[in-house]
Write a protein that holds these residues in place. Sequence first.
Motif, short mmCIF file in Angstrom:
data_model
loop_
_atom_site.label_atom_id
_atom_site.label_comp_id
_atom_site.label_asym_id
_atom_site.label_seq_id
_atom_site.Cartn_x
_atom_site.Cartn_y
_atom_site.Cartn_z
N ASN A 1 0.34 26.31 41.20
CA ASN A 1 -0.71 25.95 42.14
C ASN A 1 -1.84 25.29 41.36
O ASN A 1 -2.40 25.88 40.43
CB ASN A 1 -1.21 27.21 42.86
CG ASN A 1 -2.09 26.87 44.04
OD1 ASN A 1 -2.84 25.91 44.00
ND2 ASN A 1 -1.99 27.67 45.08
N LEU A 2 -2.19 24.09 41.77
CA LEU A 2 -3.24 23.35 41.06
C LEU A 2 -4.64 23.80 41.43
O LEU A 2 -5.60 23.34 40.82
CB LEU A 2 -3.11 21.85 41.36
CG LEU A 2 -2.08 21.04 40.57
CD1 LEU A 2 -2.11 19.60 41.02
CD2 LEU A 2 -2.31 21.15 39.08
N ASP A 3 -4.75 24.68 42.42
CA ASP A 3 -6.06 25.02 42.95
C ASP A 3 -7.03 25.49 41.88
O ASP A 3 -8.24 25.23 41.97
CB ASP A 3 -5.94 26.10 44.02
CG ASP A 3 -5.31 25.59 45.29
OD1 ASP A 3 -5.18 26.38 46.24
OD2 ASP A 3 -4.95 24.39 45.33
N VAL B 1 1.50 24.13 33.20
CA VAL B 1 1.84 23.57 34.48
C VAL B 1 2.50 22.21 34.28
O VAL B 1 2.09 21.44 33.43
CB VAL B 1 0.58 23.46 35.39
CG1 VAL B 1 -0.49 22.59 34.77
CG2 VAL B 1 0.97 22.94 36.77
N GLN B 2 3.56 21.95 35.05
CA GLN B 2 4.27 20.67 34.95
C GLN B 2 3.72 19.73 36.02
O GLN B 2 3.73 20.06 37.20
CB GLN B 2 5.77 20.88 35.15
CG GLN B 2 6.43 21.56 33.96
CD GLN B 2 7.94 21.56 34.07
OE1 GLN B 2 8.49 21.70 35.16
NE2 GLN B 2 8.61 21.40 32.95
N TYR C 1 -5.92 20.67 48.86
CA TYR C 1 -5.44 21.99 48.45
C TYR C 1 -4.17 22.38 49.20
O TYR C 1 -3.29 23.04 48.64
CB TYR C 1 -6.54 23.03 48.68
CG TYR C 1 -7.75 22.83 47.79
CD1 TYR C 1 -8.88 22.16 48.24
CD2 TYR C 1 -7.75 23.30 46.47
CE1 TYR C 1 -9.98 21.96 47.41
CE2 TYR C 1 -8.85 23.11 45.64
CZ TYR C 1 -9.96 22.44 46.12
OH TYR C 1 -11.05 22.24 45.30
N GLY C 2 -4.07 21.99 50.44
CA GLY C 2 -2.88 22.34 51.21
C GLY C 2 -1.62 21.69 50.69
O GLY C 2 -0.52 22.25 50.81
N LYS C 3 -1.77 20.52 50.09
CA LYS C 3 -0.61 19.79 49.57
C LYS C 3 -0.48 19.94 48.06
O LYS C 3 0.42 19.31 47.47
CB LYS C 3 -0.71 18.31 49.94
CG LYS C 3 -0.59 18.05 51.43
CD LYS C 3 -0.52 16.56 51.73
CE LYS C 3 -0.29 16.33 53.22
NZ LYS C 3 -0.18 14.89 53.55
#
Length: 125
Positions: free
Chosen positions: A27-29, A1-2, A73-75
Motif C-alpha cells: 500500500n503506497l498510502d 515496495v515494488q 488512495y483508492g487506486k
Amino acid sequence: VQLQASGGGLVQAGGSLRLSCTASGSNLDSYTVGWFRQAPGKEREGVSSISSDGGTIYYADSVKGRFTISRNYGKNTVYLDMNSLELEDTAVYYCVADPGPPEINTMTQWGYLSWGQGTLVTVSS
C-alpha cells in the motif's frame, strides 16, 4: 515496495502525458512517492514528490507550472500529469518511494529506498 511506472510515450511539444506509479503487494498510502528523470547524457534529476498525506509537494523549477503530482488512495496510485511538454522533458522517468517524510525543498536519489523501472517520455518537435 515494488513499483511500476507506466504512461510514457511519444508526444509532440506542447502536448500532455499522464504517468502512473503503482505498487504491487504493498500500500503506497504511507510512502512519500516521487518521480526522477534522466535524459541521455545528463544527470538524474528529481522532478516532483508528494508526501504520504499529500500535504507536502515538491516540484523542480524546470517543471513548475506545467507538471502536477497527485495521489489516488483508492487506486493505490500516484500520478504525474505533464502539460506543455518541451523537448527538454524527453527522458526516462522513474517512480520512487520511501517510507520516510519527504526531503525539504529538494529531491536526492539517496532519499528514496524503492525505485521502479523507468518509462520513456519522448517529446518531438
